[in-house]
Enzyme design. Structure first.
Site, PDB file in Angstrom:
ATOM      1  N   ILE A  11      -7.158   7.673  -0.842  1.00 56.28           N
ATOM      2  CA  ILE A  11      -7.064   6.218  -0.922  1.00 56.28           C
ATOM      3  C   ILE A  11      -7.937   5.682   0.201  1.00 56.28           C
ATOM      4  O   ILE A  11      -7.883   6.164   1.333  1.00 56.28           O
ATOM      5  CB  ILE A  11      -5.597   5.740  -0.788  1.00 56.28           C
ATOM      6  CG1 ILE A  11      -5.509   4.210  -0.912  1.00 56.28           C
ATOM      7  CG2 ILE A  11      -4.950   6.221   0.491  1.00 56.28           C
ATOM      8  CD1 ILE A  11      -4.064   3.692  -0.920  1.00 56.28           C
ATOM      9  N   SER A  12      -8.784   4.722  -0.098  1.00 58.47           N
ATOM     10  CA  SER A  12      -9.763   4.248   0.876  1.00 58.47           C
ATOM     11  C   SER A  12      -9.105   3.539   2.057  1.00 58.47           C
ATOM     12  O   SER A  12      -8.002   2.991   1.958  1.00 58.47           O
ATOM     13  CB  SER A  12     -10.755   3.295   0.211  1.00 58.47           C
ATOM     14  OG  SER A  12     -11.556   3.957  -0.729  1.00 58.47           O
ATOM     15  N   GLN A  13      -9.814   3.551   3.171  1.00 56.93           N
ATOM     16  CA  GLN A  13      -9.429   2.809   4.359  1.00 56.93           C
ATOM     17  C   GLN A  13      -9.242   1.330   4.006  1.00 56.93           C
ATOM     18  O   GLN A  13     -10.059   0.756   3.286  1.00 56.93           O
ATOM     19  CB  GLN A  13     -10.532   2.978   5.397  1.00 56.93           C
ATOM     20  CG  GLN A  13     -10.362   2.188   6.674  1.00 56.93           C
ATOM     21  CD  GLN A  13     -11.602   2.300   7.548  1.00 56.93           C
ATOM     22  OE1 GLN A  13     -12.599   2.910   7.157  1.00 56.93           O
ATOM     23  NE2 GLN A  13     -11.549   1.703   8.725  1.00 56.93           N
ATOM     24  N   ARG A  23       0.820  -1.209   0.000  1.00 54.77           N
ATOM     25  CA  ARG A  23       0.000   0.000   0.000  1.00 54.77           C
ATOM     26  C   ARG A  23       0.858   1.266   0.000  1.00 54.77           C
ATOM     27  O   ARG A  23       0.463   2.289  -0.555  1.00 54.77           O
ATOM     28  CB  ARG A  23      -0.937  -0.003   1.222  1.00 54.77           C
ATOM     29  CG  ARG A  23      -2.010   1.103   1.210  1.00 54.77           C
ATOM     30  CD  ARG A  23      -2.999   0.896   2.349  1.00 54.77           C
ATOM     31  NE  ARG A  23      -4.138   1.809   2.275  1.00 54.77           N
ATOM     32  CZ  ARG A  23      -4.337   2.823   3.115  1.00 54.77           C
ATOM     33  NH1 ARG A  23      -3.485   3.060   4.096  1.00 54.77           N
ATOM     34  NH2 ARG A  23      -5.410   3.589   2.990  1.00 54.77           N
TER      35      ARG A  23
END
Length: 242
Positions: free
Chosen positions: A90-92, A64
């Site tokens: 950027i999503s959780q 990530r």
């Protein structure tokens, strides 16, 4: 473990072997992130049995930190969204895991993502699907993500810059579709491009109102069912100027 799960698990583990050496760093942080994600999932009323272990293995492998800007890279493995520029995030990790799990991807599937952003969601989909097509409306983000896919060897991901509302008709139909921005309604072109038996995961709601993560399923006869899963907060679905 079923043969499918064994195949997926072996494929997920092979990611680490093919990534550039620098991208394989921070494995312990990824492992801790995955544990946090699963704990979150098991405590969520809308998640019946946690996240599929195969999805977690993929997330344990995909770096990530390679998908976030340098100024937030130290925070890459916290279970939280992070800014990636141009008003986007950027999503959780928990949300990425949940949305991926809900798609129920099978070997050989073709998947469409609307809202490439950093490229992380597409990278997580990559080892699970045969082909991943991802659309980003912000040129700078789309170009950056495409470069990251190339650098890290995600060869089955194809990205383009376009208005995702219209999907990718040239590559349709899709076994699964994931939308990573909140729309006011489910875009009809995406429903049309979903195969019978396919699934779509999409957040629905306005930027200043309640949003719900929705699971949309197209039945074999072409009829559509949908259900709300949990409240979420996504950036708005951006359209091209009409």
């Amino acid at each position: 473990m079923t043969n499918k799960k064994r195949w997926f698990a072996a494929l997920a583990l092979s990611i680490c072997a093919t990534l550039p050496a620098a991208a394989q760093d921070r494995a312990e942080e990824r492992a801790n992130m995955v544990e946090t994600v699963q704990a979150h999932a098991l405590s969520a009323p809308s998640v019946e049995a946690g996240v599929d272990p195969v999805v977690l293995e993929v997330m344990r492998a995909v770096p990530r930190h390679e998908f976030v800007p340098p100024d937030v890279r130290l925070l890459a493995y916290e279970d939280r969204p992070l800014p990636i520029g141009y008003g986007q995030t950027i999503s959780q990790p928990f949300i990425v895991a949940l949305m991926t799990d809900l798609l129920k991807i099978e070997p050989g599937d073709k998947v469409l993502e609307v809202g490439t952003g950093s490229g992380y969601q597409a990278a997580v989909l990559s080892p699970l699907a045969e082909e991943v097509y991802t659309i980003e409306i912000v040129p700078e983000l789309g170009e950056r993500a495409a470069g990251t896919f190339a650098d890290l060897g995600f060869e089955n991901v194809e990205a383009k810059i376009a208005d995702g509302y219209y999907g990718w008709p040239e590559q349709a139909p899709f076994d699964a579709i994931v939308v990573t921005a909140a729309a006011s309604q489910i875009p009809p072109p995406l429903v049309q491009q979903l195969k019978p038996g396919g699934r779509m995961v999409i957040p629905i709601g306005g930027p200043f109102s309640a949003q719900q993560l929705m699971l949309v399923e197209k039945q074999e006869d072409g009829s559509i069912t949908s259900r709300q899963l949990l409240p979420v907060q996504f950036v708005p679905f951006t359209r091209a100027e009409q």
